[in-house]
Design an enzyme around this catalytic site. Sequence first.
Site, PDB file in Angstrom:
ATOM      1  N   ASP A  84     -12.136  73.190 -19.654  1.00 64.32           N
ATOM      2  CA  ASP A  84     -11.346  73.865 -18.619  1.00 64.32           C
ATOM      3  C   ASP A  84      -9.959  73.268 -18.435  1.00 64.32           C
ATOM      4  O   ASP A  84      -9.026  73.971 -18.057  1.00 64.32           O
ATOM      5  CB  ASP A  84     -12.092  73.831 -17.275  1.00 64.32           C
ATOM      6  CG  ASP A  84     -12.097  72.446 -16.664  1.00 64.32           C
ATOM      7  OD1 ASP A  84     -12.677  71.525 -17.283  1.00 64.32           O
ATOM      8  OD2 ASP A  84     -11.522  72.270 -15.575  1.00 64.32           O
ATOM      9  N   ASP A  87     -10.223  67.424 -19.347  1.00 70.31           N
ATOM     10  CA  ASP A  87     -11.485  66.699 -19.540  1.00 70.31           C
ATOM     11  C   ASP A  87     -12.297  67.373 -20.635  1.00 70.31           C
ATOM     12  O   ASP A  87     -11.817  68.269 -21.328  1.00 70.31           O
ATOM     13  CB  ASP A  87     -12.264  66.633 -18.225  1.00 70.31           C
ATOM     14  CG  ASP A  87     -12.459  68.019 -17.604  1.00 70.31           C
ATOM     15  OD1 ASP A  87     -12.437  69.014 -18.347  1.00 70.31           O
ATOM     16  OD2 ASP A  87     -12.631  68.096 -16.375  1.00 70.31           O
ATOM     17  N   TYR A 235     -15.773  72.110  -9.175  1.00 69.84           N
ATOM     18  CA  TYR A 235     -15.684  73.568  -9.016  1.00 69.84           C
ATOM     19  C   TYR A 235     -16.748  74.028  -8.031  1.00 69.84           C
ATOM     20  O   TYR A 235     -17.541  74.916  -8.316  1.00 69.84           O
ATOM     21  CB  TYR A 235     -15.791  74.274 -10.375  1.00 69.84           C
ATOM     22  CG  TYR A 235     -14.590  73.983 -11.229  1.00 69.84           C
ATOM     23  CD1 TYR A 235     -13.367  74.599 -10.973  1.00 69.84           C
ATOM     24  CD2 TYR A 235     -14.647  73.056 -12.267  1.00 69.84           C
ATOM     25  CE1 TYR A 235     -12.238  74.307 -11.727  1.00 69.84           C
ATOM     26  CE2 TYR A 235     -13.528  72.758 -13.029  1.00 69.84           C
ATOM     27  CZ  TYR A 235     -12.330  73.382 -12.742  1.00 69.84           C
ATOM     28  OH  TYR A 235     -11.211  73.085 -13.489  1.00 69.84           O
ATOM     29  N   GLU A 475      -1.894  67.896 -14.920  1.00 72.02           N
ATOM     30  CA  GLU A 475      -3.015  68.406 -15.713  1.00 72.02           C
ATOM     31  C   GLU A 475      -2.893  69.915 -15.940  1.00 72.02           C
ATOM     32  O   GLU A 475      -2.694  70.677 -15.005  1.00 72.02           O
ATOM     33  CB  GLU A 475      -4.349  68.110 -15.021  1.00 72.02           C
ATOM     34  CG  GLU A 475      -5.561  68.465 -15.879  1.00 72.02           C
ATOM     35  CD  GLU A 475      -6.871  67.969 -15.288  1.00 72.02           C
ATOM     36  OE1 GLU A 475      -7.843  67.837 -16.040  1.00 72.02           O
ATOM     37  OE2 GLU A 475      -6.925  67.712 -14.058  1.00 72.02           O
TER      38      GLU A 475
END
Length: 495
Positions: A84, A87, A235, A475
């Site tokens: 996603d 990571d 999430y 990120e």
Amino acid sequence: MAPKPLTFPGIFSALLAFSFSLLLFCYPIIGGHDYHDALRKSIIFFEGQRSGRLPPDQRVKWRRDSALHDGSTASVDLTGGYYDAGDNVKFGFPMAFTTTLLAWSIIDFGRNMGPELKNTVKAVKWSTDYLLKATEKPGVVYVQVGDAYSDHSCWERPEDMDTLRTVYKIDNEHPGSDVAGETTAALAAASIVFRKRDPAYSRLLLNRAIRVFNFADKHRGAYSSRLHSAVCPFYCDVNGYQDELLWGAAWLHKASRKRVYREYIVKNEVVLRAGDTINEFGWDNKHAGINVLISKEVLMGKADYFESFKQNADGFICSLLPGISHPQVQYSPGGLMFKAGGSNMQHVTSLSFLLLAYSNYLSHANKVVPCGETSASPALLKHLAKRQVDYILGDNPLGMSYMVGYGARFPRRIHHRGSSLPSVAAHPARIGCKAGTRYYLSPNPNPNILVGAVVGGPNVSDAFPDSRPYFQESEPTTYINAPLVGLLAFFSAHP
């Protein structure tokens, strides 16, 4: 027809346009952008996020195969899909949302993509192939691969991963209507993309979407209630699962044209709180997207029974206009939309996508949005969306592109494991969990350029720390890029 006199609402509109134009002159203007180049790069980014066995036409050459045994602990094949962000976990909720927005980008703006259309379709299929694996067993949806806590304690290349690849699922006893509803939307939207390109695959996607939706609706609940320790705070479903049920039904209605989904939407509009938090749109909150998507039919004159959704969509649009005080969104001094919470660019690209989509729907219907004493024209909405895109590409106080690899100045120290660690080609030996820490803390630029990645972006004061530890700013994520693909496609054809 004689021109109308400049009434108070007309003056108000002029002032609004003037206040908006001021945002365009308080930072260095780079000049005309190469939107097609940005589009090409925004799609290449998804290749850098691929998990599994990479195909021969892979363009991000510093990546290698990874996570080839995902799902084996549960005796299923869950290889493939996307990481996603920076990571190495595969989170199903944001992956499905990414897929829905990529598909929507093709549906609305594919005709503007030129030679990049085929690459965008490939980006969708890379995800839907995985989602089909994750939903193959009736009554079960595999929603995550990888233990986020062990993953986040390491700084490893995906090719070297030795952290836990735990498999997480929802089922009849442990529901997750949110992630299942979003997966429904992704499969249904993608079925439209493949309707003419691959009819058999399209039918498979639509039939699977119907089955997953029935499961989501029959067994209601939030997936983070059952999987809290695995998915939170990463999430976690904060907004509730109701919006995803409406969202899934809306895409099934668009994809299948079946009356049952129209009736479901009308019947459940109040029960599932369609009018709540209408000014949000992202992986956790679909309300603004639901209202804009459904409003297209109202504007085409085909669905008066959805009129309340159009009223909600109008209210959402009005809340985004600069120069009008709203608590839902503010603008930085340089003109960037800003909402509270991390990774602000996810809000910028998603909300701008809806502005542009709604602008097109309004244009075809020859309508404007009434906003109290003024109104917003389709041209104004396009202008506002374009302003956000231009900010991302470098028209901002720092003169920095927030898309990696676009322009002369862009983030060099993004919070991304694969980008920040030496590639396998440059460093064939394995780099262990903690051995990567020195690369994470290094002041040096990342050795591998993740072309097309759009980072979380600057703060509300337009300041940006180009530093890996500032992950909210540095990120990139797939769900930042997915709606941007549609925006860049449109502006590449209508600069």
